[in-house]
Design a protein around this motif. Structure first.
Motif, PDB file in Angstrom:
ATOM      1  N   ALA A 145       0.818  -1.214   0.000  1.00 24.69           N
ATOM      2  CA  ALA A 145       0.000   0.000   0.000  1.00 24.69           C
ATOM      3  C   ALA A 145       0.849   1.260   0.000  1.00 24.69           C
ATOM      4  CB  ALA A 145      -0.935  -0.005   1.202  1.00 24.69           C
ATOM      5  N   THR A 146       2.056   1.157   0.531  1.00 28.56           N
ATOM      6  CA  THR A 146       2.915   2.347   0.607  1.00 28.56           C
ATOM      7  C   THR A 146       3.400   2.774  -0.770  1.00 28.56           C
ATOM      8  OG1 THR A 146       3.669   1.688   2.809  1.00 28.56           O
ATOM      9  CG2 THR A 146       5.013   3.321   1.637  1.00 28.56           C
ATOM     10  N   THR A 147       3.872   1.792  -1.533  1.00 28.34           N
ATOM     11  CA  THR A 147       4.411   2.095  -2.867  1.00 28.34           C
ATOM     12  C   THR A 147       3.384   1.916  -3.972  1.00 28.34           C
ATOM     13  OG1 THR A 147       5.191  -0.187  -3.079  1.00 28.34           O
ATOM     14  CG2 THR A 147       6.740   1.448  -2.166  1.00 28.34           C
ATOM     15  N   SER A 148       2.200   1.379  -3.611  1.00 20.73           N
ATOM     16  CA  SER A 148       1.107   1.161  -4.572  1.00 20.73           C
ATOM     17  C   SER A 148       1.546   0.290  -5.746  1.00 20.73           C
ATOM     18  CB  SER A 148       0.561   2.498  -5.099  1.00 20.73           C
ATOM     19  OG  SER A 148      -0.032   3.233  -4.055  1.00 20.73           O
ATOM     20  N   ASN A 149       2.181  -0.860  -5.406  1.00 22.70           N
ATOM     21  CA  ASN A 149       2.479  -1.846  -6.440  1.00 22.70           C
ATOM     22  C   ASN A 149       2.596  -3.224  -5.800  1.00 22.70           C
ATOM     23  OD1 ASN A 149       4.915  -1.556  -5.130  1.00 22.70           O
ATOM     24  ND2 ASN A 149       6.150  -1.667  -7.007  1.00 22.70           N
ATOM     25  N   TYR A 150       2.717  -4.233  -6.655  1.00 22.72           N
ATOM     26  CA  TYR A 150       2.821  -5.610  -6.176  1.00 22.72           C
ATOM     27  C   TYR A 150       4.264  -5.925  -5.798  1.00 22.72           C
ATOM     28  CZ  TYR A 150      -1.899  -6.468  -7.895  1.00 22.72           C
ATOM     29  OH  TYR A 150      -3.248  -6.421  -8.092  1.00 22.72           O
ATOM     30  N   ILE A 151       4.410  -6.792  -4.766  1.00 18.87           N
ATOM     31  CA  ILE A 151       5.743  -7.244  -4.350  1.00 18.87           C
ATOM     32  C   ILE A 151       5.727  -8.751  -4.195  1.00 18.87           C
ATOM     33  CG2 ILE A 151       6.284  -5.080  -3.177  1.00 18.87           C
ATOM     34  CD1 ILE A 151       5.626  -6.474  -0.518  1.00 18.87           C
ATOM     35  N   PHE A 152       6.959  -9.344  -4.197  1.00 19.40           N
ATOM     36  CA  PHE A 152       7.076 -10.754  -3.894  1.00 19.40           C
ATOM     37  C   PHE A 152       6.894 -10.970  -2.393  1.00 19.40           C
ATOM     38  CE2 PHE A 152      10.038 -10.815  -7.697  1.00 19.40           C
ATOM     39  CZ  PHE A 152       9.086 -11.359  -8.522  1.00 19.40           C
ATOM     40  N   ASN A 153       6.852 -12.221  -2.024  1.00 20.23           N
ATOM     41  CA  ASN A 153       6.873 -12.574  -0.611  1.00 20.23           C
ATOM     42  C   ASN A 153       8.016 -11.831   0.066  1.00 20.23           C
ATOM     43  OD1 ASN A 153       7.420 -14.020   1.871  1.00 20.23           O
ATOM     44  ND2 ASN A 153       6.046 -15.596   1.078  1.00 20.23           N
ATOM     45  N   SER A 154       7.743 -11.226   1.216  1.00 16.22           N
ATOM     46  CA  SER A 154       8.726 -10.341   1.862  1.00 16.22           C
ATOM     47  C   SER A 154      10.073 -11.036   2.104  1.00 16.22           C
ATOM     48  CB  SER A 154       8.168  -9.820   3.190  1.00 16.22           C
ATOM     49  OG  SER A 154       7.833 -10.909   4.038  1.00 16.22           O
ATOM     50  N   LYS A 155      10.067 -12.340   2.365  1.00 25.21           N
ATOM     51  CA  LYS A 155      11.323 -13.053   2.601  1.00 25.21           C
ATOM     52  C   LYS A 155      12.117 -13.174   1.310  1.00 25.21           C
ATOM     53  CE  LYS A 155       9.716 -15.757   6.556  1.00 25.21           C
ATOM     54  NZ  LYS A 155       9.499 -17.121   7.112  1.00 25.21           N
ATOM     55  N   ALA A 156      11.423 -13.313   0.198  1.00 28.52           N
ATOM     56  CA  ALA A 156      12.137 -13.410  -1.081  1.00 28.52           C
ATOM     57  C   ALA A 156      12.618 -12.036  -1.519  1.00 28.52           C
ATOM     58  CB  ALA A 156      11.226 -13.999  -2.143  1.00 28.52           C
ATOM     59  N   GLY A 157      11.856 -11.008  -1.130  1.00 30.43           N
ATOM     60  CA  GLY A 157      12.256  -9.638  -1.422  1.00 30.43           C
ATOM     61  C   GLY A 157      12.008  -9.273  -2.867  1.00 30.43           C
ATOM     62  N   GLY A 158      11.893  -7.965  -3.137  1.00 33.11           N
ATOM     63  CA  GLY A 158      11.808  -7.491  -4.506  1.00 33.11           C
ATOM     64  C   GLY A 158      10.430  -6.988  -4.888  1.00 33.11           C
ATOM     65  N   TYR A 159      10.455  -5.956  -5.715  1.00 32.96           N
ATOM     66  CA  TYR A 159       9.224  -5.384  -6.227  1.00 32.96           C
ATOM     67  C   TYR A 159       8.944  -5.919  -7.627  1.00 32.96           C
ATOM     68  CZ  TYR A 159       9.535  -2.057  -2.397  1.00 32.96           C
ATOM     69  OH  TYR A 159       9.603  -1.486  -1.147  1.00 32.96           O
TER      70      TYR A 159
END
Length: 636
Positions: A340-354
């Motif tokens: 919600a902060t960057t208004s885009n999809y991300i991977f699983n937080s442990k895998a990291g990456g937008y």
């Protein structure tokens, strides 16, 4: 001679209301005079007033006695009062034809005469004008009329003119058990009996039967009729209503099927249809496949939206094939979430990456499949068209196209997701029911169609009953207009849409639907009833709740068959909407026996109270009230 049976004279004239003095001793129900039978003087009986050489006809609406102020001693009782009657002038006889309306009015002193059976026959002959009229070289005859029943009071046989009645919009109203269904069946069974062999390629009759009462019409005229028993409760539906693909892929028709709102959802569907038509015109053999690739790119492109991935999952689950379920499961497994902060999809937080581009998600899918030994999905060549075609379901294609369009329109900021999301839900909710009752075909086999079509909606749910009735009205009206416009001069065709229990589709009081959809539905039928006559498109509506129906529709009807109605709202509607009924006729409606009705309209020069002939059991509608005594006496 009728002049010999003078019963009184006019004593007062106030507009169309006349007061007349009646001679004493005339209080019998009937008289036999000079070889003819005469009806006596009483309320609702007819009376003849001779004005020179003109015979005026009036109806007795009241009577009273007036005692003289001073009576000579020894005056007989029968001379101790004077009897007066109140008469409403209805019309006059000219050339042995009765003409309704006020052309002549009586004068004080004009004589009154009883009406004999010969005059009554002329008075009730609604077909006489047709017999004496030569239209397009064809002389009228008894073949141009049908017998409907007898007058309630005198027992005179009533024949109604076919052309004047059936080339008009008809309303049949009455409370439950009043004989409304029998009248509807009697009207059309009598017409078919005389004219059905002449209907081919000239006239069509479609009966929308909400309660499954009129199968006997099909049984009697099977050679000329089709019967469809539609059901939303069977798994696949045994009988279906056929619609051509050309008619189906129409924005207005889709709006009817899915109850689309006018200002936001109807334009969305119009864009959907136009988009499909463009892809066909470009000879794109797999339009949904290329559409899906473009949509997938937009989901993970520059302008990402929170809702789009959820819509994609819903789309894949709707198709429900091995390939679509596999892709949906893969998208879930790689752990995509919304930031919600960057208004885009991300991977699983442990895998990291937008997920900044579509290549990011494609690489993630490829890597996940390699590490887990799961078969990879090639997004660039994912054949969505083949997956949809395997279902052989045009309603599914509408659903898929709507969801793809919603994703693209949302990512491009063309629409508000909240405005279209309810439409997607409606499409998803009704498509399974639509598939059970409607079949989309490449083209209709017109040559095999019969002139009479009866659709039973008894086994359809409430929503689908309204949808099918709307669908039939709209498609047939547009189709018939196109046919009539294409015919050479001097040729025409007629279409007759018959709707039993019409309050189910024409109700103004319904609270189960949005106001925008209700307005659209009523406007459609108001357009048909206003414009249909010039195209030879006629509607017959039967209802037990006329007050629920739009007053515009009621007032545009031409002929009325009014059975017993007791609700004050219904009676007030008749008072305001039907100009051919006077207060005396309306006062009889709440007291009518079963099977009797007040008949009025443009085909009838004056209203008549008619006892409609009851059809035999093999022709009658299946609407009789259950006999509880017989039921309880029967041993199961």
């Amino acid at each position: 001679m009728i002049e010999q049976f003078c019963v009184g004279h006019v004593s007062a004239v106030r507009g169309t209301k006349v007061k007349a003095f009646i001679k004493p001793h005339l209080n019998k129900m009937s008289y036999f005079f000079s070889g003819e039978i005469y009806r006596g003087i009483s309320i609702n009986e007819f009376i003849l007033i001779r004005k020179g050489y003109i015979d005026l006809i009036g109806k007795i609406e009241g009577e009273e006695v007036i005692e003289p102020k001073i009576l000579p001693e020894g005056t007989p009782i029968h001379k101790s009062y004077d009897r007066y009657i109140e008469i409403n002038i209805l019309g006059y006889f000219e050339n042995n034809l009765f003409n309704q309306g006020i052309k002549y009015l009586p004068m004080i002193g004009d004589d009154l005469y009883l009406v004999n059976t010969r005059r009554l026959d002329q008075l009730y002959d609604y077909t006489e004008r047709n017999k004496n009229t030569n239209v397009n070289g064809v002389q009228g005859s008894n073949e141009d009329s049908i017998e409907l029943g007898k007058t309630l009071s005198e027992g005179n046989v009533i024949n109604i003119p076919i052309n004047s009645v059936f080339a008009s919009h008809i309303g049949i109203f009455g409370n439950t058990g009043s004989g409304k269904s029998n009248t509807l069946a009697k009207l059309y069974m009598s017409l078919f009996e005389k004219k059905v062999q002449q209907f081919k390629n000239k006239s069509s009759f479609v009966l929308i039967d909400f309660n499954g009462e009129y199968e006997n019409i099909y049984n009697k005229y099977e050679a000329y009729a089709n019967y469809l028993n539609l059901s939303t409760y069977e798994r696949n539906g045994q009988q279906k209503l056929q619609i051509s693909a050309t008619e189906f892929w129409d924005a207005e028709l889709l709006s009817v099927l899915y109850s689309a709102s006018e200002k936001t959802q109807m334009p969305f569907l119009k864009h959907l249809v136009n988009s499909r038509n463009r892809s066909i015109s470009y000879n794109d053999q797999i339009p949904l496949t290329s559409y899906f690739k473009k949509t997938f790119d937009n989901i993970f492109g520059v302008n990402q939206h929170k809702e789009t991935l959820t819509i994609l999952h819903s789309l894949l689950k709707e198709i429900d094939t091995e390939a679509t379920n596999n892709l949906s499961n893969l998208l879930t497994a790689i752990g995509i979430s919304w930031n919600a902060t960057t208004s885009n999809y991300i991977f699983n937080s442990k895998a990291g990456g937008y997920l900044n581009s579509v290549n990011d998600i494609k690489n993630k899918l490829s890597n996940y499949c390699t590490t887990t030994n799961i078969q990879a999905v090639d997004i660039d060549n994912f054949n969505l068209q083949a997956e949809v075609d395997s279902q052989n379901n045009p309603f599914l294609e509408v659903m898929v196209r709507a969801q793809l369009q919603l994703i693209n329109s949302t990512t491009n900021n063309f629409i508000q997701y909240e405005h279209i999301s309810p439409l997607i839900s409606k499409i998803s909710a009704v498509q399974k029911d639509l598939k059970k009752v409607i079949e989309i075909v490449d083209s209709l086999d017109v040559a095999s169609q019969k002139p009479i079509q009866i659709l039973s909606l008894r086994n359809c749910n409430a929503g689908m009953k309204k949808t099918i009735a709307m669908l039939l009205a709209k498609t047939h009206f547009n189709h018939h207009k196109a046919i009539v416009d294409s015919l050479p001069d001097g040729q025409s065709k007629s279409f007759h849409l018959i709707i039993d229990e019409a309050h189910n589709i024409l109700s103004e009081q319904s609270t189960r639907e949005a106001n925008s959809w209700k307005d659209y539905r009523l406007e459609l039928f108001e357009e048909i009833i206003k414009e249909g006559r010039k195209f030879g498109f006629f509607i017959t509506i039967a209802s037990q709740r006329p007050a629920d129906i739009s007053p515009t529709i009621i007032s545009q009807l031409h002929n009325y068959f009014l059975h017993r109605l007791v609700n004050e709202n219904d009676l007030n509607l008749l008072k305001n909407a039907i100009s051919t009924l006077d207060s005396n006729d309306r006062s009889q409606i709440p007291k009518l026996p079963a099977g009797a009705c007040v008949v009025s309209g443009v085909a009838f020069h004056m209203p008549v109270v008619l006892q409609v002939d009851r059809l035999p059991k093999d022709k009658a509608p299946n609407s009789d009230t259950i006999n509880l005594i017989n039921l309880w006496q029967h041993n199961i």
